[in-house]
Scaffold this motif. Structure first.
Motif, PDB file in Angstrom:
ATOM      1  N   UNK A   1      68.427 -14.394  33.592  1.00  0.00           N
ATOM      2  CA  UNK A   1      68.228 -14.398  32.147  1.00  0.00           C
ATOM      3  C   UNK A   1      68.164 -12.998  31.549  1.00  0.00           C
ATOM      4  N   UNK A   2      67.728 -11.999  32.317  1.00  0.00           N
ATOM      5  CA  UNK A   2      67.413 -10.705  31.708  1.00  0.00           C
ATOM      6  C   UNK A   2      68.159  -9.511  32.285  1.00  0.00           C
ATOM      7  N   UNK A   3      68.775  -9.635  33.442  1.00  0.00           N
ATOM      8  CA  UNK A   3      69.330  -8.457  34.097  1.00  0.00           C
ATOM      9  C   UNK A   3      70.851  -8.417  34.045  1.00  0.00           C
ATOM     10  N   UNK A   4      71.385  -7.196  34.070  1.00  0.00           N
ATOM     11  CA  UNK A   4      72.823  -7.017  34.169  1.00  0.00           C
ATOM     12  C   UNK A   4      73.317  -7.576  35.496  1.00  0.00           C
ATOM     13  N   UNK A   5      74.562  -7.988  35.509  1.00  0.00           N
ATOM     14  CA  UNK A   5      75.097  -8.627  36.703  1.00  0.00           C
ATOM     15  C   UNK A   5      75.088  -7.678  37.899  1.00  0.00           C
ATOM     16  N   UNK A   6      75.328  -6.358  37.657  1.00  0.00           N
ATOM     17  CA  UNK A   6      75.292  -5.409  38.771  1.00  0.00           C
ATOM     18  C   UNK A   6      73.905  -5.341  39.401  1.00  0.00           C
ATOM     19  N   UNK A   7      72.870  -5.438  38.569  1.00  0.00           N
ATOM     20  CA  UNK A   7      71.508  -5.467  39.103  1.00  0.00           C
ATOM     21  C   UNK A   7      71.306  -6.667  40.006  1.00  0.00           C
ATOM     22  N   UNK A   8      71.758  -7.832  39.544  1.00  0.00           N
ATOM     23  CA  UNK A   8      71.557  -9.056  40.316  1.00  0.00           C
ATOM     24  C   UNK A   8      72.290  -8.991  41.650  1.00  0.00           C
ATOM     25  N   UNK A   9      73.499  -8.462  41.629  1.00  0.00           N
ATOM     26  CA  UNK A   9      74.258  -8.336  42.878  1.00  0.00           C
ATOM     27  C   UNK A   9      73.544  -7.375  43.830  1.00  0.00           C
ATOM     28  N   UNK A  10      73.062  -6.255  43.292  1.00  0.00           N
ATOM     29  CA  UNK A  10      72.358  -5.278  44.126  1.00  0.00           C
ATOM     30  C   UNK A  10      71.081  -5.873  44.706  1.00  0.00           C
ATOM     31  N   UNK A  11      70.324  -6.603  43.899  1.00  0.00           N
ATOM     32  CA  UNK A  11      69.085  -7.223  44.388  1.00  0.00           C
ATOM     33  C   UNK A  11      69.386  -8.228  45.499  1.00  0.00           C
ATOM     34  N   UNK A  12      70.440  -9.001  45.312  1.00  0.00           N
ATOM     35  CA  UNK A  12      70.799  -9.991  46.326  1.00  0.00           C
ATOM     36  C   UNK A  12      71.189  -9.312  47.632  1.00  0.00           C
ATOM     37  N   UNK A  13      71.954  -8.237  47.545  1.00  0.00           N
ATOM     38  CA  UNK A  13      72.307  -7.478  48.748  1.00  0.00           C
ATOM     39  C   UNK A  13      71.063  -6.980  49.474  1.00  0.00           C
ATOM     40  N   UNK A  14      70.105  -6.462  48.721  1.00  0.00           N
ATOM     41  CA  UNK A  14      68.889  -5.924  49.336  1.00  0.00           C
ATOM     42  C   UNK A  14      68.057  -7.027  49.977  1.00  0.00           C
ATOM     43  N   UNK A  15      67.997  -8.201  49.338  1.00  0.00           N
ATOM     44  CA  UNK A  15      67.265  -9.325  49.939  1.00  0.00           C
ATOM     45  C   UNK A  15      67.902  -9.724  51.268  1.00  0.00           C
ATOM     46  N   UNK A  16      69.218  -9.853  51.258  1.00  0.00           N
ATOM     47  CA  UNK A  16      69.919 -10.248  52.477  1.00  0.00           C
ATOM     48  C   UNK A  16      69.811  -9.181  53.554  1.00  0.00           C
ATOM     49  N   UNK A  17      69.757  -7.925  53.134  1.00  0.00           N
ATOM     50  CA  UNK A  17      69.734  -6.818  54.097  1.00  0.00           C
ATOM     51  C   UNK A  17      68.465  -6.802  54.937  1.00  0.00           C
TER      52      UNK A  17
END
Length: 224
Positions: free
Chosen positions: A135-151
């Protein structure tokens, strides 16, 4: 394992004796969305993809499970049916406890019930975080956060390699495949990542963290 924290050795020995071990080939389902939740599961070896199907038949990857993690717990204790599919993303070895065995263990060891509450609370918090991000973040932020969670679960020596497809990354971050591909190409050109088939190597974790922590509001033309 989260469900058995703060239990003494005697209790843990009883719990292990009650468990059943199963080997699962890559691509096989460990359980199916909507079916009765017959057991709580824990992964000993391999990797499991948790995916949910919509009413229209679209499948969305929710998360990946690694060794030492439990899954299928919410279905057993909240509604009695599995809320998603569990699919072996690699050859796996799991242990599981039937719902009746787990209920009996909870009666004998109330700490397990407290741990279940903690697990449910953690899952709820994760769901809230994902919704807030969309709802609030840019798509690049969401992709980066997902990468970090998976990492967190994908350390290989000194490198961090995320074993996921671009489709998985898009489904988990609420982005289109095109947007994920564009972001990864840009980051690869800057030396932040190296994208290969079915995996992404994080070469500059600090830079990815800075992208994830950008709190600027999302642009309408970059919403994914």
């Amino acid at each position: 394992m989260s469900l058995f924290r703060n239990l003494d050795r005697e209790a843990l020995a009883v719990i292990i004796r009650q468990a059943r071990t199963r080997r699962v080939k890559r691509g096989e389902r460990l359980f199916v969305q909507g079916r009765p939740a017959a057991a709580c599961h824990a992964l000993l070896h391999g990797r499991v993809r948790i995916a949910q199907q919509s009413a229209e038949g679209k499948t969305v990857t929710l998360r990946f499970v690694g060794p030492g993690e439990m899954f299928g717990v919410i279905g057993v204790f909240a509604g009695g049916r599995y809320l998603a599919d569990a699919i072996a993303a690699a050859d796996c070895v799991e242990i599981r406890w039937s719902a009746s065995v787990m209920t009996d263990l909870m009666r004998r060891h109330p700490q397990i019930a407290l741990n279940v509450i903690a697990v449910l609370g953690q899952r709820f918090a994760e769901t809230q975080d994902r919704l807030r991000e969309v709802m609030t973040e840019r798509v690049e932020q969401r992709i980066a956060r997902t990468l970090l969670r998976l990492a967190k679960a994908d350390m290989r020596g000194g490198a961090i390699v995320v074993r996921a497809t671009q489709r998985d990354l898009g489904e988990m971050s609420g982005a289109t495949h095109y947007t994920v591909s564009r972001a990864l190409r840009s980051w690869q050109a800057r030396g932040l990542v190296r994208s290969r088939r079915n995996e992404i190597e994080l070469r500059d974790v600090t830079a990815i963290e800075k992208i994830a922590e950008d709190l600027s509001p999302p642009d309408a033309d970059r919403a994914g």
